[in-house]
Design a protein around this motif. Structure first.
Motif, short mmCIF file in Angstrom:
data_model
loop_
_atom_site.label_atom_id
_atom_site.label_comp_id
_atom_site.label_asym_id
_atom_site.label_seq_id
_atom_site.Cartn_x
_atom_site.Cartn_y
_atom_site.Cartn_z
N UNK A 37 -13.57 55.57 -53.51
CA UNK A 37 -14.98 55.60 -53.58
C UNK A 37 -15.61 54.33 -53.54
N UNK A 38 -16.01 53.97 -52.15
CA UNK A 38 -16.33 52.60 -51.72
C UNK A 38 -17.93 52.59 -51.88
N UNK A 39 -18.62 52.03 -53.04
CA UNK A 39 -19.97 51.61 -52.99
C UNK A 39 -20.49 50.60 -51.90
N UNK A 40 -19.80 49.63 -51.84
CA UNK A 40 -20.32 48.41 -50.72
C UNK A 40 -19.24 48.12 -49.78
N UNK A 41 -19.55 47.59 -48.71
CA UNK A 41 -18.66 47.22 -47.51
C UNK A 41 -17.76 46.30 -48.23
N UNK A 42 -16.34 46.40 -47.90
CA UNK A 42 -15.33 45.51 -48.39
C UNK A 42 -15.55 44.19 -47.46
N UNK A 43 -15.01 43.08 -48.25
CA UNK A 43 -15.43 41.74 -47.31
C UNK A 43 -14.41 40.69 -47.98
N UNK A 44 -14.23 39.65 -47.45
CA UNK A 44 -13.31 38.71 -47.76
C UNK A 44 -13.53 37.84 -48.91
N UNK A 45 -13.22 37.90 -50.08
CA UNK A 45 -13.79 37.22 -51.27
C UNK A 45 -13.20 35.41 -51.12
N UNK A 46 -12.10 35.27 -50.36
CA UNK A 46 -11.48 34.14 -50.20
C UNK A 46 -12.60 33.15 -49.39
N UNK A 47 -13.45 33.75 -48.71
CA UNK A 47 -14.16 32.90 -47.56
C UNK A 47 -15.02 32.04 -48.26
N UNK A 48 -15.37 32.33 -49.61
CA UNK A 48 -16.36 31.41 -50.35
C UNK A 48 -15.52 30.31 -51.14
N UNK A 49 -14.28 30.32 -51.30
CA UNK A 49 -13.54 29.53 -52.02
C UNK A 49 -13.11 28.04 -51.62
N UNK A 50 -13.25 27.07 -52.34
CA UNK A 50 -13.00 25.76 -51.81
C UNK A 50 -11.79 25.38 -52.80
N UNK A 51 -10.79 24.67 -52.28
CA UNK A 51 -9.57 23.96 -53.05
C UNK A 51 -10.25 22.95 -54.00
N UNK A 52 -9.97 22.88 -55.15
CA UNK A 52 -10.38 21.79 -56.05
C UNK A 52 -10.34 20.51 -55.61
#
Length: 348
Positions: free
Chosen positions: A251-266
């Motif tokens: 039951x999908x409330x929102x469009x799935x997307x790539x969470x890792x796209x906003x991640x920067x390595x330390x």
């Protein structure tokens, strides 16, 4: 003989014929109750099957293991568990002790909720990163937070197991777990979790009341997920087939997307801060010491280290990039101390 028998994810109805036979012939069945809750109806069915020769085994009994191993030396003993018996490290340790003590062991494997829910949610098994358990105490969330971060850097999905304590009938509510992660982000500030993060909550996998709900955290914190057990998945980089499957299987409330796209390595976060700062400081050093030709090689080396840092970063060699910018800063600090200047004041 000590048997390790997995009951699977659908209770006794889904158990294999081999498992049923082993349970019927057992002199004693220890049914561990700390890795998953046991329903009264299910417990009654199993007691009837084993003709009453069953003991509910809490965590301390399996961890201690002495009574189980002592009986297994003389009798046919079964350690029964929901899912697969070796998902729990306690069971592996007990088998190791049994083998060392010359007690013969056999295993009947079965589906585990941990592995089954991955496919049920439409995700690829090979993209699951290191799993981690969320406890109710907030200080423990920093480990969970950095596990999610490390998985996301690699584009992997994070499997979050929620704390379960059968002795107090406690199972961490997914909404409380998600709220705790958001609170942890406020302290860590690495942009790993926020209200827009996409997540999946899988509930009661393998049962008739199975439910899978997905969406942004802002949507999920408003949902009543019902009775436990629950598991949370924070997806990393989604393949297009995973994207499509999530929309159909949950039951999908929102469009799935790539969470890792906003991640920067330390390392990238460090370099994005330190490289511009070092360049600005080097400009100040050059202005202040331009009339001293003896210091020209030092300044030129600092410039080369900064250039090398950017090159290493572009080539994906983050450790060398951080080392290089550190060397550049070290040279400028040496000039600061020896010449009584402060080039860093203008770069802050």
């Amino acid at each position: 003989m000590l048997w390790f028998v997995g009951l699977g994810i659908s209770g006794l109805e889904g158990a294999s014929a081999n498992a049923i036979q082993v349970l019927k012939k057992a002199d004693m069945v220890y049914f561990e109750n700390f890795t998953s809750p046991i329903g009264r109806t299910e417990l009654s069915k199993i007691k009837k099957l084993v003709r009453g020769k069953m003991t509910i085994a809490p965590r301390w009994m399996v961890e201690d293991g002495k009574a189980i191993l002592l009986l297994a030396k003389k009798k046919n003993v079964v350690l029964l568990a929901y899912g697969d018996p070796y998902v729990a490290t306690t069971h592996l340790e007990l088998r190791t002790r049994a083998e060392k003590d010359k007690i013969k062991t056999k295993t009947i494997h079965a589906a585990s909720a941990i592995t089954s829910l991955i496919g049920e949610c439409g995700l690829h098994h090979y993209k699951i990163g290191r799993p981690v358990t969320i406890m109710r105490e907030l200080p423990s969330l920093s480990t969970v937070y950095y596990t999610i971060y490390e998985n996301m850097v690699k584009g992997n999905h994070s499997l979050l197991i929620l704390e379960f304590d059968n002795s107090s009938n406690f199972f961490l509510n997914p909404k409380d777990a998600l709220s705790s992660l958001l609170e942890t982000e406020n302290g860590q500030r690495r942009n790993v979790i926020d209200q827009s993060t996409f997540a999946i909550v899988a509930s009661r996998i393998g049962s008739k009341s199975q439910k899978i709900i997905s969406g942004k955290l802002s949507s999920l914190v408003k949902v009543d997920f019902g009775k436990p057990p629950h598991t949370i998945i924070i997806p990393g980089k989604l393949h297009f087939t995973e994207h499509d499957a999530i929309k159909i299987f949950s039951k999908c409330f929102d469009e799935p997307f790539d969470n890792s796209s906003k991640i920067q390595k330390i390392s990238d976060q460090m370099l994005s801060k330190y490289v511009p700062k070092a360049r600005k400081a080097l400009e100040e050093v050059t202005k202040m010491l331009k009339d001293d030709p003896s210091l020209k090689p030092v300044i030129e080396n600092a410039q080369l280290y900064i250039d090398d840092s950017e090159k290493f970063q572009r080539d994906g060699q983050e450790e060398l990039a951080v080392l290089s910018i550190g060397y550049a800063e070290g040279l400028m600090d040496a000039l600061r101390l020896s010449k009584g200047i402060d080039p860093w004041a203008q770069s802050l």
